[in-house]
Design an enzyme around this catalytic site. Structure first.
Site, PDB file in Angstrom:
ATOM      1  N   SER A 181       0.777  -1.164   0.112  1.00 37.94           N
ATOM      2  CA  SER A 181      -0.025  -0.047  -0.144  1.00 37.94           C
ATOM      3  C   SER A 181       0.899   1.322   0.087  1.00 37.94           C
ATOM      4  CB  SER A 181      -0.927  -0.047   1.256  1.00 37.94           C
ATOM      5  OG  SER A 181      -1.780   1.105   1.093  1.00 37.94           O
ATOM      6  N   HIS A 225      -2.329  -1.237  -3.369  1.00 36.10           N
ATOM      7  CA  HIS A 225      -3.549  -0.525  -3.287  1.00 36.10           C
ATOM      8  C   HIS A 225      -3.305   0.859  -4.066  1.00 36.10           C
ATOM      9  CE1 HIS A 225      -4.454  -2.057   1.201  1.00 36.10           C
ATOM     10  NE2 HIS A 225      -4.796  -2.774   0.223  1.00 36.10           N
ATOM     11  N   ASP A 236      -4.645  -4.735   5.973  1.00 31.08           N
ATOM     12  CA  ASP A 236      -4.791  -5.562   5.103  1.00 31.08           C
ATOM     13  C   ASP A 236      -3.517  -6.252   4.486  1.00 31.08           C
ATOM     14  OD1 ASP A 236      -6.246  -6.457   2.749  1.00 31.08           O
ATOM     15  OD2 ASP A 236      -5.309  -5.064   1.486  1.00 31.08           O
TER      16      ASP A 236
END
Length: 337
Positions: free
Chosen positions: A157, A184, A277
């Protein structure tokens, strides 16, 4: 070639730019005014060749060369005034990874400074081209979807693009290795990310279309705001569910698919990012007998996702980006564990 210039003297930098611009074969993509700026700009936009001055404020050309070759290696030509008067620095730069040395044209005086520089650039260009051809030859047998024996799944991310490029830079995937990256990033930028990453790596990079097969020797990038999934038949698909999941595409969703549907060897790598995540998915991969790695705190831009994985005991190894890169480069077989 894409050429960069690192020189704090404006007149010298402009002279170099004009020499490079005098031929249609090359383009100057950036000019750095210090060694530290050159290191940072190389990480953001790696050129084929850097024309590196030695004497710059702060970080000099020798240390800048050393740092670039450690993080984002590329060809470096030392271009400095009166190199014969700086023999010690020249040899330290060569020892740090620079390929050759020549005098700055504007300071070379009469006698063909421009042509001498272009001759050096031409020679290095041949070396760069030959290196690419060697890399392509080594991966040619797997680039077009040969049998996949090992799956490398990477999730990231915040800070992920640079982290992914750093661990994969200069790496030639072992035969039968497929690489899938779930980053992401908004769907509008996924294609740009794939293009940028492809400029940093020797491996081909492509975005995943729904229904694509896993491809050996290729980096495949999730491209939509839906979740990337992997079926039991090695096909990649996109799914809207779970709709209320805040991370899209979700690393957890893909890692869970790998744990559930991929019967062969696999390595999961969870990199820098905010939130949690990927942690639970990495734990599922470990429970399924896959090799699992999380980035360490010191090298993470944001130590959220890797920390969550470490707290869960999901990662067999907690490593820095440099250590992950060395692990990948040190494996010649299909298994990375």
């Amino acid at each position: 070639m894409k050429i960069a210039i690192a020189n704090d003297v404006a007149m010298a930098a402009e002279a170099l730019r004009r020499v490079i611009a005098s031929t249609s074969e090359h383009q100057v993509i950036w000019i750095a005014r210090s060694g530290s700026e050159a290191v940072a700009m190389c990480a953001d936009n790696r050129p084929d060749l850097i024309l590196m001055d030695l004497n710059m404020p702060g970080l000099d050309g020798v240390e800048a060369t050393r740092q670039i070759m450690a993080a984002t290696p590329c060809a470096i030509l030392v271009v400095t005034g009166a190199p014969q008067d700086n023999v010690g620095q020249v040899f330290r730069a060569l020892g740090a990874g620079a390929l050759d040395v020549t005098a700055t044209p504007i300071l070379a005086g009469k006698g063909g400074g421009d042509s001498a520089l272009l001759a050096k650039v031409k020679t290095i260009g041949k070396l760069v081209k030959a290196s690419r051809q060697d890399a392509q030859a080594q991966t040619a047998g797997t680039e077009r979807g040969g049998e996949v024996r090992h799956l490398l799944a990477i999730g990231a991310s915040t800070g992920g693009p640079l982290a992914v490029s750093q661990i994969l830079a200069g790496w030639i995937a072992p035969p039968g290795t497929a690489i899938v990256v779930v980053q992401h990033i908004d769907a509008n930028f996924a294609g740009h990310f794939a293009k940028w990453l492809g400029e940093q790596l020797w491996l081909p990079v492509k975005v995943v279309d729904d229904g694509d097969m896993l491809e050996a020797g290729c980096v495949q990038i999730a491209k939509t705001n839906d979740h990337l999934t992997l079926s039991a038949h090695q096909r990649l698909h996109y799914a809207q569910e779970p709709r209320d999941y805040p991370y899209r595409p979700s690393v957890d969703v893909f890692f869970e698919c790998v744990a559930r549907n991929w019967p062969g060897d696999a390595t999961g790598i969870l990199l820098t990012g905010m939130g949690r995540d990927g942690a639970q998915g990495l734990l599922s991969m470990r429970a399924a007998g896959k090799h699992t790695i999380a980035q360490d705190q010191a090298s993470s831009a944001v130590y959220g996702m890797p920390r969550a994985a470490a707290d869960l005991g999901a990662a067999q190894q907690i490593l820095s980006l440099d250590q992950i890169a060395r692990l990948l480069r040190g494996r010649s077989g299909s298994k990375l564990a």
